[in-house]
Design an enzyme around this catalytic site. Structure first.
Site, PDB file in Angstrom:
ATOM      1  CG  ASP A   1       9.166 -35.244  15.553  1.00 53.94           C
ATOM      2  OD1 ASP A   1       9.495 -34.039  15.454  1.00 53.94           O
ATOM      3  OD2 ASP A   1       8.716 -35.908  14.613  1.00 53.94           O
TER       4      ASP A   1
ATOM      5  CE1 TYR B   1      19.262 -24.230   8.621  1.00 55.10           C
ATOM      6  CE2 TYR B   1      20.679 -22.653   7.490  1.00 55.10           C
ATOM      7  CZ  TYR B   1      20.518 -23.679   8.400  1.00 55.10           C
ATOM      8  OH  TYR B   1      21.605 -24.159   9.089  1.00 55.10           O
TER       9      TYR B   1
ATOM     10  CD  GLN C   1      29.004 -32.210   7.130  1.00 56.88           C
ATOM     11  OE1 GLN C   1      29.601 -32.386   6.081  1.00 56.88           O
ATOM     12  NE2 GLN C   1      28.686 -31.017   7.570  1.00 56.88           N
ATOM     13  CG  ASP C   2      27.770 -30.791  11.684  1.00 53.46           C
ATOM     14  OD1 ASP C   2      28.397 -31.105  10.659  1.00 53.46           O
ATOM     15  OD2 ASP C   2      27.501 -29.616  11.985  1.00 53.46           O
TER      16      ASP C   2
ATOM     17  CE  LYS D   1      19.942 -24.283  12.270  1.00 52.57           C
ATOM     18  NZ  LYS D   1      20.361 -25.174  13.362  1.00 52.57           N
TER      19      LYS D   1
ATOM     20  CG  HIS E   1      30.392 -27.282   9.236  1.00 54.65           C
ATOM     21  ND1 HIS E   1      29.623 -26.160   9.443  1.00 54.65           N
ATOM     22  CD2 HIS E   1      29.760 -28.294   9.865  1.00 54.65           C
ATOM     23  CE1 HIS E   1      28.576 -26.488  10.173  1.00 54.65           C
ATOM     24  NE2 HIS E   1      28.623 -27.785  10.431  1.00 54.65           N
TER      25      HIS E   1
ATOM     26  CB  SER F   1      20.320 -28.401   7.849  1.00 53.43           C
ATOM     27  OG  SER F   1      20.504 -29.525   7.023  1.00 53.43           O
TER      28      SER F   1
ATOM     29  NE  ARG G   1      27.537 -29.667   3.792  1.00 55.50           N
ATOM     30  CZ  ARG G   1      26.696 -28.927   4.512  1.00 55.50           C
ATOM     31  NH1 ARG G   1      25.796 -29.499   5.305  1.00 55.50           N
ATOM     32  NH2 ARG G   1      26.758 -27.617   4.458  1.00 55.50           N
TER      33      ARG G   1
ATOM     34  CB  THR H   1      20.616 -39.713  10.873  1.00 56.36           C
ATOM     35  OG1 THR H   1      19.639 -38.675  10.818  1.00 56.36           O
ATOM     36  CG2 THR H   1      20.125 -40.851  11.756  1.00 56.36           C
TER      37      THR H   1
ATOM     38  CD  GLU I   1      22.998 -19.573   4.421  1.00 54.88           C
ATOM     39  OE1 GLU I   1      22.152 -18.766   4.011  1.00 54.88           O
ATOM     40  OE2 GLU I   1      23.988 -19.923   3.744  1.00 54.88           O
TER      41      GLU I   1
ATOM     42  CG  LEU J   1      24.273 -31.539  16.360  1.00 55.34           C
ATOM     43  CD1 LEU J   1      25.319 -32.559  15.939  1.00 55.34           C
ATOM     44  CD2 LEU J   1      24.905 -30.166  16.495  1.00 55.34           C
TER      45      LEU J   1
ATOM     46  CB  THR K   1      23.663 -21.376  10.537  1.00 57.06           C
ATOM     47  OG1 THR K   1      24.054 -21.193   9.168  1.00 57.06           O
ATOM     48  CG2 THR K   1      22.269 -20.782  10.681  1.00 57.06           C
TER      49      THR K   1
HETATM   50  P1  GDP Z   1      24.338 -22.971   1.869  1.00 59.22           P
HETATM   51  O1  GDP Z   1      25.447 -21.967   1.848  1.00 59.22           O
HETATM   52  O2  GDP Z   1      23.974 -23.393   3.260  1.00 59.22           O
HETATM   53  O3  GDP Z   1      23.152 -22.587   1.070  1.00 59.22           O
HETATM   54  O4  GDP Z   1      24.992 -24.317   1.235  1.00 59.22           O
HETATM   55  P2  GDP Z   1      24.817 -25.006  -0.205  1.00 59.22           P
HETATM   56  O5  GDP Z   1      25.937 -25.960  -0.358  1.00 59.22           O
HETATM   57  O6  GDP Z   1      23.425 -25.573  -0.383  1.00 59.22           O
HETATM   58  O7  GDP Z   1      24.960 -23.793  -1.231  1.00 59.22           O
HETATM   59  C1  GDP Z   1      26.143 -23.035  -1.317  1.00 59.22           C
HETATM   60  C2  GDP Z   1      26.063 -22.102  -2.492  1.00 59.22           C
HETATM   61  O8  GDP Z   1      26.074 -22.849  -3.704  1.00 59.22           O
HETATM   62  C3  GDP Z   1      24.784 -21.265  -2.567  1.00 59.22           C
HETATM   63  O9  GDP Z   1      25.148 -19.980  -2.953  1.00 59.22           O
HETATM   64  C4  GDP Z   1      23.965 -21.935  -3.673  1.00 59.22           C
HETATM   65  O10 GDP Z   1      23.070 -21.050  -4.331  1.00 59.22           O
HETATM   66  C5  GDP Z   1      25.085 -22.355  -4.596  1.00 59.22           C
HETATM   67  N1  GDP Z   1      24.739 -23.408  -5.570  1.00 59.22           N
HETATM   68  C6  GDP Z   1      24.970 -23.381  -6.897  1.00 59.22           C
HETATM   69  N2  GDP Z   1      24.535 -24.500  -7.479  1.00 59.22           N
HETATM   70  C7  GDP Z   1      24.012 -25.264  -6.502  1.00 59.22           C
HETATM   71  C8  GDP Z   1      23.416 -26.566  -6.490  1.00 59.22           C
HETATM   72  O11 GDP Z   1      23.261 -27.230  -7.512  1.00 59.22           O
HETATM   73  N3  GDP Z   1      23.021 -27.056  -5.271  1.00 59.22           N
HETATM   74  C9  GDP Z   1      23.202 -26.343  -4.104  1.00 59.22           C
HETATM   75  N4  GDP Z   1      22.825 -26.880  -2.944  1.00 59.22           N
HETATM   76  N5  GDP Z   1      23.747 -25.107  -4.109  1.00 59.22           N
HETATM   77  C10 GDP Z   1      24.146 -24.578  -5.277  1.00 59.22           C
END
Ligand code: GDP
Length: 338
Positions: free
Chosen positions: A59, A156, A15-16, A160, A186, A85, A191, A13, A130, A81, A128
Site C-alpha cells: 500500500d 488532486y 488504465q495505464d 500531484k 490520455h 486519480s 479508461r 490495475t 492538472e 502510477l 499530470t
Molecule cells: P480530468 O480532465 O482529469 O478532470 O478528466 P475527466 O474526464 O474527469 O473530465 C474532463 C472534463 O470533462 C472536465 O472538465 C469535467 O468537468 C468535464 N465533465 C463534464 N461532464 C462530466 C462527467 O459527467 N464526468 C466527468 N468525469 N467529467 C465531466
C-alpha cells in the site's frame, strides 16, 4: 546472456498499468505489480488478464510494505502510477488524495533510497497536466511545456504537484534517477467509466444498442488535450531509457471540447444531433473547473523521439467500437474497467 529486466508497477490495475504491463511483457521484462487492500476486487481480474504478473500486496500509505516490495522485486525500473486519480473524487476526499497521491510518492522514494536500490532502480513518477490548472495568465499560446507555471485547481492537482516536486527533489538531493512525465489526458478502451470520454463512449454504445436512452453529464465547454494511453505508456518507458532523468510533457498539441467529443462519438453510430440524448446535472460539475488544457510535446519528440500514433478521431472511434463490442457481449472487460 543479459539479466532479465524487472519492473515494479504501482497502480497496475488502472488504465495505464494495463497498457504498461502489456508493453513491458512484450519487451521481455519480468513484471511485478502492487495490489492494495485485503481481498482487492480487481486481483482476480488482474490474474486472469495478466497471468505472468508477480503480484505483491502493498500500500502506498504503508512504508514497510513498500520496502518489502522493493526487496522482493529488486526492480531495475519502478513506475509509480498508483494514485487517487479522479479530479471530482478528490474534491470529495481531499485528505485521502493527499495521503496517497502526494505522500505515497514520498513513501515510495524513501523505500527505494533506504533499501540502497537508488543506484540500480530508475523511477518514473506520473505527473499530470492538472498541475497547470488552465488559467489564462498561465497559458502560453503554443501550449504548456516543462517550463510553464503551475496553478493546480483541485486537491488532486495540488497533491500531484507535491509529488512532482518531491520526485525532483530526490533526483537533486540524492542523485537518484527519477523521471517525471507530465501527461495530458490520455484515454482508451481501458479508461474507467468515471472519466468523461469513457462515460460518453459507453453511453453512445448503450444508446446505439437500445440499452439506454440518454447520458447525464456536467459542463460541456471545457477543452482537453486528449491522447491515446497506449502511446503515452511508450513515452514513460522511453523516459527511463534516456541517459539522464528529466521532466517531459506528453500531449497531442491539440485541444477539443467535450461537445466535439460528443459530436464524433455519436457520429460513429450515425447520430448527427446528440443534444436530445444528453442531459446536464450540477452533480457532475466541479467547484473549480480547468477550462482548457493544451500541451506542447516538442521536448519529448526531440529528445526521446516520442511520437503519438493515434489521433483524436481515431481515439474516439476505437473507444466507441470497443464499447459496442463489450455491451453486445463480443468482448471481455479489462481489469481497469471493473
Ligand atoms: P480530468 O480532465 O482529469 O478532470 O478528466 P475527466 O474526464 O474527469 O473530465 C474532463 C472534463 O470533462 C472536465 O472538465 C469535467 O468537468 C468535464 N465533465 C463534464 N461532464 C462530466 C462527467 O459527467 N464526468 C466527468 N468525469 N467529467 C465531466
Amino acid at each position: 546472456m543479459n539479466e532479465t529486466r524487472r519492473a515494479l508497477i504501482t497502480g497496475i490495475t488502472g488504465q495505464d498499468g494495463g497498457h504498461l504491463t502489456e508493453l513491458l511483457h512484450e519487451k521481455g521484462y519480468e513484471v511485478f505489480g502492487l495490489i492494495r487492500g485485503q481481498r482487492n476486487a480487481r486481483k482476480e481480474a488482474l490474474e486472469a488478464e495478466f497471468p505472468y504478473v508477480n503480484i505483491i500486496e502493498a500500500d502506498l500509505t504503508d512504508q514497510t510494505s513498500l520496502i518489502q516490495a522493493m526487496l522482493t522485486s529488486q526492480p531495475h525500473e519502478v513506475y509509480n502510477l498508483g494514485a487517487i486519480s479522479h479530479v471530482g473524487y478528490s474534491f470529495r476526499n481531499p485528505q485521502l488524495t493527499a495521503d496517497i497521491t502526494a505522500k505515497g510518492v514520498l513513501n515510495l522514494l524513501e523505500a527505494v533510497r533506504v533499501t540502497g536500490m537508488a543506484d540500480t532502480a530508475r523511477v518514473y513518477q506520473a505527473s499530470t497536466s492538472e498541475m497547470f490548472g488552465g488559467l489564462d495568465y498561465n497559458r502560453p499560446g503554443a501550449g504548456y511545456n516543462e517550463e510553464s507555471l503551475f496553478h493546480p485547481r483541485s486537491p488532486y492537482g495540488v497533491a500531484k504537484l507535491y509529488a512532482h516536486w518531491i520526485a525532483r527533489n530526490y533526483r537533486e538531493s540524492y542523485g537518484m534517477f527519477v523521471a517525471t512525465g507530465i501527461l495530458f489526458n490520455h484515454e482508451g478502451e481501458r479508461r474507467g467509466l468515471e472519466f468523461v470520454t469513457r462515460k460518453i463512449t459507453n453511453a453512445v454504445a448503450a444508446i446505439h444498442l437500445g440499452q439506454q436512452d440518454h447520458v447525464t453529464l456536467g459542463d460541456l465547454w471545457p477543452k482537453r488535450d486528449w491522447g491515446y494511453a497506449g502511446d503515452y505508456v511508450r513515452g514513460m518507458w522511453q523516459m527511463l531509457q534516456h541517459d539522464q532523468p528529466d521532466d517531459f510533457v506528453l500531449a497531442t498539441g491539440e485541444t477539443h471540447s467535450i461537445e466535439e467529443f460528443l459530436t464524433l462519438a455519436f457520429g460513429q453510430v450515425g447520430i448527427d444531433d446528440w443534444r436530445p440524448y444528453v442531459k446536464q446535472d450540477p452533480e457532475f460539475m466541479r467547484p473549480a473547473e480547468v477550462d482548457i488544457l493544451l500541451g506542447d510535446p516538442s521536448k519529448a519528440e526531440r529528445v526521446l523521439g516520442w511520437r503519438r500514433e493515434v489521433d483524436f478521431p481515431g481515439l474516439v472511434k476505437r473507444m466507441v467500437d470497443h464499447d459496442i463490442a463489450l455491451l453486445s457481449g463480443r468482448a471481455q472487460p479489462r481489469v481497469a474497467e471493473r
